[in-house]
Write an enzyme that holds these catalytic residues in place. Structure first.
Site, PDB file in Angstrom:
ATOM      1  N   GLU A   1      45.903  49.000  38.659  1.00  0.00           N
ATOM      2  CA  GLU A   1      44.487  49.057  38.290  1.00  0.00           C
ATOM      3  C   GLU A   1      43.795  50.327  38.791  1.00  0.00           C
ATOM      4  O   GLU A   1      42.871  50.823  38.158  1.00  0.00           O
ATOM      5  CB  GLU A   1      43.762  47.811  38.805  1.00  0.00           C
TER       6      GLU A   1
ATOM      7  N   GLU B   1      43.930  40.557  46.124  1.00  0.00           N
ATOM      8  CA  GLU B   1      43.103  40.721  47.331  1.00  0.00           C
ATOM      9  C   GLU B   1      43.473  39.613  48.318  1.00  0.00           C
ATOM     10  O   GLU B   1      42.617  38.891  48.842  1.00  0.00           O
ATOM     11  CB  GLU B   1      41.594  40.684  47.032  1.00  0.00           C
TER      12      GLU B   1
ATOM     13  N   GLU C   1      39.269  33.905  39.718  1.00  0.00           N
ATOM     14  CA  GLU C   1      38.633  34.978  40.497  1.00  0.00           C
ATOM     15  C   GLU C   1      37.547  34.313  41.338  1.00  0.00           C
ATOM     16  O   GLU C   1      36.560  33.816  40.797  1.00  0.00           O
ATOM     17  CB  GLU C   1      38.047  36.041  39.581  1.00  0.00           C
TER      18      GLU C   1
HETATM   19  C1  NOJ Z   1      41.139  42.505  40.961  1.00  0.00           C
HETATM   20  C2  NOJ Z   1      42.533  42.217  40.556  1.00  0.00           C
HETATM   21  O1  NOJ Z   1      43.446  42.994  41.276  1.00  0.00           O
HETATM   22  C3  NOJ Z   1      42.649  42.471  39.079  1.00  0.00           C
HETATM   23  O2  NOJ Z   1      43.984  42.327  38.655  1.00  0.00           O
HETATM   24  C4  NOJ Z   1      41.706  41.553  38.339  1.00  0.00           C
HETATM   25  O3  NOJ Z   1      41.752  41.867  36.971  1.00  0.00           O
HETATM   26  C5  NOJ Z   1      40.282  41.690  38.845  1.00  0.00           C
HETATM   27  N1  NOJ Z   1      40.229  41.629  40.265  1.00  0.00           N
HETATM   28  C6  NOJ Z   1      39.365  40.614  38.272  1.00  0.00           C
HETATM   29  O4  NOJ Z   1      39.717  39.363  38.795  1.00  0.00           O
HETATM   30 CA    CA Z   2      42.896  44.329  43.379  1.00  0.00          CA
END
Ligand code: NOJ
Ligand code: CA
Length: 676
Positions: free
Chosen positions: A480, A456, A378
């Site tokens: 999500e 993203e 991330e």
């Molecule tokens: C957004 C992502 O789409 C999701 O899958 C992830 O858990 C979070 N960011 C944290 O990285």
């Molecule tokens: Ca996302």
């Protein structure tokens, strides 16, 4: 294995400027689509007709630059060459194994008549199901140039209804699709899909976005739109030195909505595999330490609710190994998540584990159990921070036997942070800076036999053909949003994205939530589907990697429907769209690669509906056991989402099946080939 790769090339003709006068045209192999390029006004325009009726009216082409004159007026087509091309190529993985690339090409040299006399090549490739065109400048013609505007227009001939999301917005591609008259589109991301008044389906997008800015579609007037390139933070659209090549501007065109779903146009317009042997790219299903964080049961950061502990990861490895999943995604194992990680772009350390995560022990344990840990980066949008650690971070994963990394570019602080010395510049997710970044990541990852699943991300433009380690990505509202989104994804969402976002390529949607209501964890939200629809998503929303996204205990509580998730493959020999209307419903049949079984998935929006589908996609002369997971007769996403019937029937290609879908429902079927 039967291989039938062939290429046929036919030079249709070549002519110098003197040999023709006026517009030049090229038609699709079946003759229905005709593109005409015209320089008679001194400006360059193109238009598109289908069966004699206009689809795109005369639309401008050209460029404006910062320190050089525009390439816009005083233009002349100075040379033309045409070509007929027919090739069938093999995908290392995909929704089908063999892809036919069949088009007629027109390459035109366009030259200025004035003293500057610069020239560009414009290439059109016209297929039976659409077309693509791109501009190319040879080295030296334009020099070091800052491109300020691509003038390409799209003047749609007919009024239409459009399905679209707004571009240049903070939340990237993560919006619910709007359905409006085409004229009401302000500025849209691509793919944007429309149905014209006469019933033609058109999707506008781009292919092979490399070292260039992403294109949005900007409204000009009436039905006329123009390419709007995403700028750098200094306002320049594209920076290039010497050669310059735009992505392909693409139009997929089909009478039926399902024709868009079966099109290979975007892939075909990308260059072939650059990576050589990619047998290390591994399609498959995975589970992971993920949904617990979205439901706020766990945290990414350290503390009493830390998700990525050694013990918890072992539990997931055991679960994966018991039920036949290849991968275990672990999010939040590395330092940097404490505090406001989504508003800070330089907190993440990509190589240092939290003390309660014993990476070496887990790598060993996963190996013993025959599963692989899936890595996670991330970036919080901090791309300079990430790039400075990237090589070491991939080295570590390679050492630990990791073959897939999910990357993430959450950037709530305001787009992507690019740091230069003590200055920070904010760049869009889909500008040239990020197009370059993603390619860099793919190349570094490939050196270590690692595949990338970007969240993203920049939009998909079919680059998986060139870089087959770009295995999936997000780039739309995924599961999500059902945990914390306001509003969550409506039932129509998954009946819309097959015709929009998914035309660009695979999506890591992360389906398979079985506890649809999670009343204790997030009482204000829920998944707005039936249980059967969760299964159908594995077939409908194509991705070579598919997550079983729910918590292990929720699968063990509903072990009968879980069998479908265990059985469904993620790599296909063939795929066919059986039903489809944008935003309403979609049904796919897919045959597993390296096996004999077929699978079917059908989803609907808020409307209950029935379809009678012919099973003539099944292999002739075989008998199958259809294992059907359907909505119960009284199922309804809102009032009765768990009602489900699992039943079996013997069927063959000569049969038809009646599919009954509840409101917000779906059906999933495995056609198990019987030995006969
Ligand atoms: C957004 C992502 O789409 C999701 O899958 C992830 O858990 C979070 N960011 C944290 O990285
Ligand atoms: Ca996302």
């Amino acid at each position: 294995m039967l291989r039938f790769l062939f290429i046929s090339l036919l030079l249709l003709g070549s002519a110098s400027a003197q040999a023709f006068a006026g517009p030049v045209s090229i038609s699709s192999p079946d003759g229905a689509l005709v593109v005409t390029l015209d320089d008679s006004s001194g400006m360059l325009t193109y238009s598109v007709n289908r069966n004699g009726a206009p689809v795109i009216e005369a639309s401008k082409m050209g460029f404006r630059f910062r320190k050089a004159p525009a390439f816009e007026k005083g233009l002349k087509i100075s040379d033309v060459a045409t070509l007929a091309y027919d090739e069938t190529w093999e995908q290392p993985w995909g929704e089908r194994q063999f892809v036919r690339n069949h088009y007629n090409e027109l390459k035109a040299e366009v030259r200025e008549t004035g003293t500057a006399a610069r020239s560009l090549m414009v290439t059109f490739r016209v297929y039976d199901d659409g077309l693509g065109f791109r501009y190319e400048a040879e080295s030296g013609v334009f020099g070091e140039v800052e491109l300020m505007d691509e003038l390409t227009e799209f003047a749609f001939a007919e009024p239409a209804t459009a399905w679209w999301i707004k571009s240049r917005e903070f939340n990237r591609y993560e919006y619910i699709y709007q359905e409006t008259p085409l004229q009401e589109v302000s500025i849209a991301h691509t793919p944007i899909t429309m149905r014209t008044r006469s019933g033609l389906h058109i999707s506008l997008h781009e292919a092979a976005l490399l070292d260039y800015a992403g294109m949005s579609l900007l409204h000009k007037k009436g039905q006329r739109f123009e390419a709007d390139l995403v700028p750098w933070s200094d306002g320049v659209k594209v920076k290039f030195s010497g050669t310059f090549k735009t992505p392909w501007r693409t139009l997929q065109v089909s009478e039926k909505a399902t024709g868009l779903l079966d099109s290979n146009l975007i892939l075909n317009l990308n260059d072939p595999n650059k990576l050589g042997d990619v047998s290390w790219v591994e399609p498959g299903k995975y589970v992971g330490i993920w949904w617990g964080m979205h439901l706020a049961l766990n945290t990414w950061g350290s503390g009493p609710k830390h998700g990525a502990t050694t013990a918890e990861t072992m539990k997931y490895i055991d679960f994966a190994s018991k039920y036949g999943f290849k991968g275990v995604l672990v999010e939040g194992w590395n330092e940097g998540w404490d505090g406001d990680w989504f508003n800070n772009w330089n907190l993440m350390n990509f190589t240092k584990a939290y003390p309660d995560f014993d990476f070496e022990k887990l790598a060993e344990y996963a190996k013993e159990k025959g599963v692989r840990i899936i890595g996670h980066h991330e970036t919080s949008g901090g791309v300079t921070n990430y790039e400075s650690q990237m090589e070491a971070a991939f080295d570590l994963y390679e050492k630990m036997g990791v073959r897939q990394v999910k990357t993430g570019y959450v950037a709530d602080a305001g787009e992507i942070a690019r740091e230069e010395g003590d200055k920070t510049f904010f760049e869009w997710h889909d500008g040239q800076y990020m197009a370059r970044h993603h390619e860099k990541v793919l190349i570094e990852a490939a050196k270590r036999k690692i595949s990338i699943n970007a969240h993203e991300p920049i939009k998909d433009t079919g680059l998986r053909r060139t870089y087959p380690n770009w295995i999936s990505r997000e780039g739309a509202r995924g599961m999500e949003y059902n945990a914390w989104g306001s509003p969550p994804n409506p039932p129509s969402h998954t009946a819309t994205i097959p015709f929009t976002r998914m035309l660009s390529g695979p999506m890591d949607f992360t389906p398979g939530i079985f506890d649809l209501l999670y009343e204790k964890e997030q009482p204000d939200n829920r998944v707005q589907t039936t249980l059967a629809k969760q299964l159908a998503l594995y077939v409908v929303l194509y991705s070579p990697i598919q997550m079983a996204a729910d918590l292990p205990e929720n699968y063990e509580a509903r072990i009968a429907p879980f069998q479908f998730i265990r059985d469904v493959p993620t790599d296909w020999a063939e795929s066919k769209a059986l039903t489809g209307e944008i935003g309403e419903h979609a049904t796919f049949a897919r045959k597993e690669r390296g096996g004999e079984d077929w699978f079917l998935g059908a989803v609907t929006n808020e409307e209950a509906r029935t379809h009678t589908v012919k099973l003539d996609f099944l292999d002739e002369g075989r008998v199958y056991e259809a294992q059907i997971y359907r909505d119960g007769d009284d199922a309804d996403w809102d009032t009765n989402p768990y009602a489900m019937v699992i039943e079996t029937r013997q069927v063959s290609a000569a049969d038809s099946l009646l599919l009954k879908l509840a409101a917000g429902g779906g059906v999933a079927i495995r056609f198990k080939a019987l030995n006969n």
